[in-house]
Design an enzyme around this catalytic site. Structure first.
Site, mmCIF file in Angstrom:
data_model
loop_
_atom_site.group_PDB
_atom_site.id
_atom_site.type_symbol
_atom_site.label_atom_id
_atom_site.label_comp_id
_atom_site.label_asym_id
_atom_site.label_seq_id
_atom_site.Cartn_x
_atom_site.Cartn_y
_atom_site.Cartn_z
ATOM 1 N N ASP A 52 -9.151 -5.072 0.243
ATOM 2 C CA ASP A 52 -8.832 -5.136 -1.272
ATOM 3 C C ASP A 52 -8.973 -6.492 -1.895
ATOM 4 O OD1 ASP A 52 -8.215 -3.628 -3.604
ATOM 5 O OD2 ASP A 52 -6.567 -5.342 -3.567
ATOM 6 N N LYS B 170 -2.180 -2.213 -1.208
ATOM 7 C CA LYS B 170 -1.023 -3.462 -1.379
ATOM 8 C C LYS B 170 0.125 -2.948 -1.396
ATOM 9 C CE LYS B 170 -3.447 -4.731 -5.074
ATOM 10 N NZ LYS B 170 -4.634 -4.973 -5.954
ATOM 11 N N HIS C 168 4.918 -1.519 -10.089
ATOM 12 C CA HIS C 168 3.677 -2.113 -10.188
ATOM 13 C C HIS C 168 2.984 -1.544 -11.595
ATOM 14 C CE1 HIS C 168 -0.023 -3.770 -8.700
ATOM 15 N NE2 HIS C 168 -0.857 -2.893 -9.341
ATOM 16 N N SER D 295 -7.113 0.628 -4.332
ATOM 17 C CA SER D 295 -6.597 -0.694 -4.264
ATOM 18 C C SER D 295 -5.293 -0.953 -4.397
ATOM 19 C CB SER D 295 -7.336 -1.329 -5.483
ATOM 20 O OG SER D 295 -7.090 -2.523 -6.016
ATOM 21 N N ARG E 186 -15.690 -6.038 -7.236
ATOM 22 C CA ARG E 186 -15.754 -5.199 -8.191
ATOM 23 C C ARG E 186 -15.671 -5.955 -9.572
ATOM 24 N NH1 ARG E 186 -10.837 -2.150 -7.167
ATOM 25 N NH2 ARG E 186 -11.123 -0.648 -8.971
HETATM 26 N N1 URA Z 1 -5.030 -3.132 -10.277
HETATM 27 C C1 URA Z 1 -5.366 -3.384 -8.971
HETATM 28 O O1 URA Z 1 -4.600 -3.929 -8.172
HETATM 29 N N2 URA Z 1 -6.531 -2.636 -8.455
HETATM 30 C C2 URA Z 1 -7.343 -2.055 -9.234
HETATM 31 O O2 URA Z 1 -8.406 -1.554 -8.755
HETATM 32 C C3 URA Z 1 -7.211 -2.133 -10.723
HETATM 33 C C4 URA Z 1 -5.927 -2.762 -11.053
#
Ligand code: URA
Length: 421
Positions: free
Chosen positions: A160, A186, A81, A182, A167
């Site tokens: 999220d 995931k 990621h 966040s 956000r």
């Molecule tokens: N990527 C994400 O998935 N969440 C965040 O808060 C920032 C970057």
């Protein structure tokens, strides 16, 4: 429990209990907490922070707000990621490369939002490429060819998704505990057990300096330990765009160029490094062994053929990649060395050309974007082509393409990979 009391508590820098965090997430998801109350709490968290225990509890609550994929039948799956960058198409290179080293890659990816790109948009720029797979088909594909990339579904870490959208609209993205929970919620919900995180640092990243990037890395590793996930964090430079191409189909073309022709630039170097750590985790081998395996599969074009196999499996047609109506060539007006490429300006220009979106429902132009023909410390002469603009807009006079800084002397370059944690 009362949301006002919870907001006041955080405003006074007190820690929230697990019960309070669970209440906030459940009540927000059932709409008994309003957006304005949630954004007030988020702003209090941005300013006053959260400790480790609160962050783990927030992650847990977000994981539990949706489904959790069980991909254990696939075997030792490895995921990656990126915290979000400009021109970052490493997944397109790394996923097939790692897969042909014998490691299973089951990757759920997202779309572009704000200034950063999204892997799913890049893949969707390939006509026919199917990003919405059933979980059964997704798992079957990984078992069959070692790699599948699909769009993250709405039922994973539901909280999220709702909170991230808020956000984005309430200037509360840039918070270490909020970013850590966040991203990790995931990844946990999508079943990852081994994870390589590319944390971007610099002008084009959420983390502007090494200190905050380190803090984010350690926090995500702590969450990983709690969930029994092995996490390796690479802290990498995002002061300028990664690679030469920015924009969806242009980025696919660059990934193909790297895989098919072994083109070497900063993107290649970062992709090989990320792939090495993924193979190390996936096969439980040393970094040297992993690196040798990755390099061999890159050099002999196995990774390129795996990419073609992946695209074909998901019904994509690379021969039909979209092309823009207009192509403009920007020339250097002075000679010297490129000393800076303004990453934020590049991202804004691409977005204005149509390659990004402001809200998740915006339509994007897959063919639009920029090719940066020169990178930092390349020498240019007056009249050299430094940028190629791909667009379907007939008027681009209001877009600022003045992204290159040129100086007489070569500058000392910052390393691409700043730290590994
Ligand atoms: N990527 C994400 O998935 N969440 C965040 O808060 C920032 C970057």
């Amino acid at each position: 429990m009362n949301i006002i009391d919870i907001i006041v508590k955080k405003k006074n820098k007190e820690s929230l209990t697990k019960e309070e965090i669970d209440y906030v997430i459940e009540a927000y998801m059932s709409s008994s907490i309003e957006d304005y109350q949630m954004s007030s709490l988020l702003m209090a968290i941005v300013i006053k922070g959260m400790n480790e225990e609160e962050t783990i509890n927030l992650t847990k609550a977000m994981v539990n707000s949706g489904i959790c994929l069980d991909i254990s039948s696939i075997g030792n799956v490895v995921d990656k990621h990126s915290s979000g960058g400009v021109g970052d198409k490493t997944t397109l290179i790394v996923a097939p490369l790692v897969a042909c080293c014998g490691v299973k890659v089951a990757k759920l990816s997202g779309r572009a939002l704000g200034l950063t790109g999204g892997t799913i948009d890049k893949l969707e720029s390939i006509p026919g490429f199917k990003v919405d797979l059933d979980y059964e088909d997704f798992v079957a594909q990984v078992k069959d060819i070692n790699v599948a990339i699909m769009s993250q579904t709405d039922d994973i870490a539901k909280a999220d998704k709702k909170i991230y959208a808020l956000r984005d609209l309430s200037a509360t993205v840039e918070s270490i505990p909020l970013i850590a929970s966040s991203i990790m919620s995931k990844k946990i919900a999508s079943g990852a057990k081994n994870l390589v995180l590319d944390i971007k640092v610099g002008k084009g990243a959420f983390m502007k300096d090494l200190k905050s990037a380190r803090e984010l890395a350690y926090l995500m590793k702590k969450i990983g330990i709690y969930y029994d996930i092995r996490v390796i964090c690479l802290l990498t430079n995002m002061d300028s765009p990664l690679g030469n191409n920015v924009g969806n189909s242009l980025e696919v073309m660059e990934a193909i160029d790297i895989l098919a022709n072994n083109k070497v630039n900063d993107l290649t170097i970062l992709s090989l490094e990320i792939a090495t750590y993924m193979v190390m985790l996936g096969l439980n081998i040393s970094k040297k062994e992993a690196s040798d395996l990755v390099l061999a599969n890159f050099n002999n074009k196995n990774a390129y053929h795996k990419f073609l196999e992946l695209v074909k499996y998901q019904h994509g047609n690379l021969n039909a990649l979209p092309k823009s109506k207009y192509i403009y060539h920007l020339k250097a007006r002075q000679s010297g060395f490129i000393s800076d490429i303004d990453v934020v300006k590049v991202a804004i220009a691409c977005k204005q050309l149509g390659s990004g979106r402001t809200s998740l429902n915006d339509k994007i132009d897959y063919s639009a974007g920029l090719i940066l023909n020169k990178k930092n410390n390349d020498h240019v002469n007056v009249g050299d082509e430094i940028m190629t603009i791909h667009t379907n807009l007939s008027d681009i006079s209001k877009i600022d393409f003045n992204v290159f800084k040129i100086q007489k002397e070569r500058q000392k370059e910052k390393p691409l990979i700043l730290e590994v944690i």
